[in-house]
Design an enzyme around this catalytic site. Structure first.
Site, short mmCIF file in Angstrom:
data_model
loop_
_atom_site.label_atom_id
_atom_site.label_comp_id
_atom_site.label_asym_id
_atom_site.label_seq_id
_atom_site.Cartn_x
_atom_site.Cartn_y
_atom_site.Cartn_z
N ASP A 39 5.49 0.49 12.04
CA ASP A 39 4.26 -0.16 11.56
C ASP A 39 4.15 -1.61 11.99
OD1 ASP A 39 3.98 1.61 8.37
OD2 ASP A 39 3.65 2.21 10.45
N ARG B 36 0.86 14.25 13.42
CA ARG B 36 1.37 14.02 12.07
C ARG B 36 1.36 15.29 11.21
NH1 ARG B 36 -0.71 8.34 9.97
NH2 ARG B 36 1.09 8.56 8.58
N LYS C 183 0.85 -1.21 0.00
CA LYS C 183 0.00 0.00 0.00
C LYS C 183 0.89 1.25 0.00
CE LYS C 183 -1.55 1.43 4.12
NZ LYS C 183 -1.23 2.80 4.52
#
Ligand code: EPZ
Length: 423
Positions: A308, A122, A22
């Site tokens: 992640d 972020r 992705k």
């Protein structure tokens, strides 16, 4: 709305085919804004984030055709708008990846500020200050980044104060069409950044230092690129997630079409916990451990241990014999999975950005809620070894980044079904 029902305590066996990444596909889709030809993209994962970015490009006027669920054809020659509206960007913050290409090609664009997300604030200050260095005027107006550079972007020396993956990708794409040379220092080196650079280089953009933290991009001065058909690299985080599924159930499973070289920190950590590996070409087999040992993790940029994979390893550490520590250094709020794991009987203590996990306790099934993409996969892993039937709610988070998730888990023996929430 759907939820996943999982009956735990089943051994796994068999093979999982890993999908395209992705986080490689998203910048590559944005990159088509730099092309003069219609671009063919293969091995695209069939996940929600891809559909969201495809929709954004269509809203700009691009022709986006799904040849099949994993192959796209994108023609941006008829793009007539440079406004990426809030409605789409709020769904997927990586939409910010159209900022660099739109500005480089059209000299202006309005892109909604992405807003925060579950794992942290972020910001995109590093993206914006770099574009200003390249000559852009940047204003924030009504929640939008309004960027203009009437005479086109110029190459510049960019020093990133922090390593930023999409920041590096945005600036590499902007630099590709800029006038002159852009020197990026402290660039991200993730495999996804490398593939973007390789494809741009293959399309006539001279780039030095690919794969290092210092990139030199020689721009084409707004000459659009002829981009050949390409195939997206395998998803190293999906691969790592399934390796953790094998590990947490202490089963032998094989993941196919993965690139072990992109998973060195993850494989090394699993080996330190007692698991064995057989690796040949693009297949990785994980072998059960005699005794699952605890782990100490500090998340850092590639090639270090990936943030992640942090949530997945927290779940895995719940079955280790002993205390594991997890130090999340990249995002300020990436422990949303902890409260859900506590509901399953986990013994986890948080002290700021450090978690201590006291493993070896039997987990019990529970109703739990997904909060962000990777936290959700940690809940699935824990449910695989919990006593009884767990239900994971708000799984739209999972569908953003894991293709055919329950089918892949069913194929290796997990008792997992997707059901509709009662109204
Ligand atoms: C990319 O996000 C990934 N997303 C994330 O994956 C991944 O967690 C992250 O990199 C770190 O590896 C995509 O590639 C689409 P960053 P990105 O900019 O680029 C700070 C997933 O699960 N920062 O590398 O947004 C930032 O706050 C997702 O697939 C600034 O301060 O992350 C963070 O602390 C989640 N200012 C750190 O840098 C900026 O302008 C790293 O962020 C940009 C970033």
């Amino acid at each position: 709305m759907y939820y996943l029902k999982i009956n735990g305590n089943k051994k796994l066996k068999g093979e999982v085919k890993i999908s395209g990444a992705k986080n490689a596909a998203l910048p590559l889709i944005a990159m088509t804004l730099l092309a003069k030809n219609s671009v063919n993209l293969n091995n695209i994962p069939n996940v929600a984030d891809i559909k969201t970015l495809a929709k954004l490009l269509q809203n700009l006027g691009a022709k986006v055709e799904f040849i099949n669920e994993n192959e796209l054809n994108i023609d941006t020659s008829k793009v007539h708008s440079t406004m990426a509206n809030y409605d789409i960007v709020r769904k997927m913050r990586a939409s910010i990846l159209v900022l660099g290409p739109l500005l480089a090609r059209f000299g202006h664009c309005e892109v909604s500020l992405p807003g925060g997300c579950a794992i942290g604030q972020r910001p995109i200050d590093l993206h914006l200050s770099a574009l200003e260095k390249m000559g852009a005027t940047i204003q924030i107006k009504d929640g939008y980044v309004v960027a203009t550079v009437p005479n086109g972007l110029s190459g510049a020396k960019i020093v990133f104060d922090k390593i930023t993956v999409t920041g590096t990708e945005n600036i590499v794409m902007a630099a590709a069409l800029a006038r002159g040379t852009t020197h990026i220092i402290n660039a991200a080196k993730e495999p996804e950044v490398v593939q973007l650079c390789e494809i741009l280089a293959d399309s006539g953009v001279k780039i030095e230092g690919i794969g290092t933290d210092e990139l030199i991009v020689h721009g084409t001065d707004k000459n659009l690129l002829k981009i050949k058909s390409f195939s997206v690299i395998p998803d190293r985080i999906e691969a790592g997630t399934y390796l953790c599924a094998g590990a947490i159930t202490n089963s032998k499973i094989t993941i196919k079409n993965a690139q072990a070289k992109h998973l060195q920190a993850v494989i090394h950590k699993l080996e330190s916990m007692g698991f064995g590996f057989e690796i040949s070409n693009n297949d990785i087999t994980i072998l059960p451990a005699q005794k699952i040992k605890p782990c100490d993790i500090v998340t850092t940029e590639y090639p270090g241990f990936p943030t992640d994979m942090q949530a997945q390893f927290m779940a895995l550490s719940l079955v280790a014999q002993g205390v594991s520590t997890i130090d999340e250094r990249l995002f300020e709020n990436r422990f949303m999975h902890v409260s859900e794991l506590l509901r399953m009987g986990a013994d986890i203590r948080l002290n700021g950005h450090i978690a201590s996990v006291n493993g070896g306790k039997q987990l019990n099934a529970a109703d739990v809620m997904a909060t962000d993409l990777r936290a959700s996969s940690a809940l699935i892993l824990a449910a695989l070894v919990a006593n009884g039937e767990s239900r994971i709610h708000r799984i739209y988070h999972l569908d953003r980044g894991y293709e055919n998730l329950e089918q892949k888990f069913q194929a290796i023996g997990a008792d997992i079904t997707r059901l509709k929430e009662e109204q």
